[in-house]
Design a protein around this motif. Sequence first.
Motif, mmCIF file in Angstrom:
data_model
loop_
_atom_site.group_PDB
_atom_site.id
_atom_site.type_symbol
_atom_site.label_atom_id
_atom_site.label_comp_id
_atom_site.label_asym_id
_atom_site.label_seq_id
_atom_site.Cartn_x
_atom_site.Cartn_y
_atom_site.Cartn_z
ATOM 1 N N GLY A 47 -4.536 1.527 -8.559
ATOM 2 C CA GLY A 47 -4.597 1.866 -9.970
ATOM 3 C C GLY A 47 -3.263 2.287 -10.556
ATOM 4 O O GLY A 47 -3.167 2.568 -11.747
ATOM 5 N N THR A 48 -2.221 2.349 -9.709
ATOM 6 C CA THR A 48 -0.899 2.741 -10.200
ATOM 7 C C THR A 48 -0.348 1.712 -11.167
ATOM 8 O O THR A 48 0.267 2.053 -12.168
ATOM 9 C CB THR A 48 0.081 2.922 -9.022
ATOM 10 N N ARG A 105 0.813 -1.188 0.000
ATOM 11 C CA ARG A 105 0.000 0.000 0.000
ATOM 12 C C ARG A 105 0.862 1.260 0.000
ATOM 13 O O ARG A 105 0.507 2.245 0.616
ATOM 14 C CB ARG A 105 -0.939 -0.017 1.182
ATOM 15 N N LEU A 106 1.997 1.173 -0.669
ATOM 16 C CA LEU A 106 2.883 2.341 -0.734
ATOM 17 C C LEU A 106 2.496 3.287 -1.856
ATOM 18 O O LEU A 106 2.852 4.462 -1.822
ATOM 19 C CB LEU A 106 4.334 1.887 -0.942
ATOM 20 N N VAL A 107 1.792 2.774 -2.850
ATOM 21 C CA VAL A 107 1.386 3.600 -3.987
ATOM 22 C C VAL A 107 -0.137 3.546 -4.105
ATOM 23 O O VAL A 107 -0.783 2.601 -3.647
ATOM 24 C CB VAL A 107 2.049 3.127 -5.304
#
Length: 67
Positions: free
Chosen positions: A6-7, A1-3
């Motif tokens: 949808g990245t 969950r660092l980005v």
Amino acid sequence: RLVPRGTHEYDRLLKPSEIARFARAAGLDAVDIAGLRYDPLREQCSLTQDPSVNYLMHLKRRTASVS
């Protein structure tokens, strides 16, 4: 969950087995594969045995056989 969600487009990511297949077709052999773990609290990366998320692959050009 660092980005943010949808990245990444997961269907476009390459599996290690796919990279190895492309490498063989290009005259390269897979020497080793390692997983990569990122620790955001320490801002450090380390190598692991698990290539399921992030990975590095060591490839080597095949040497010509001498007859």
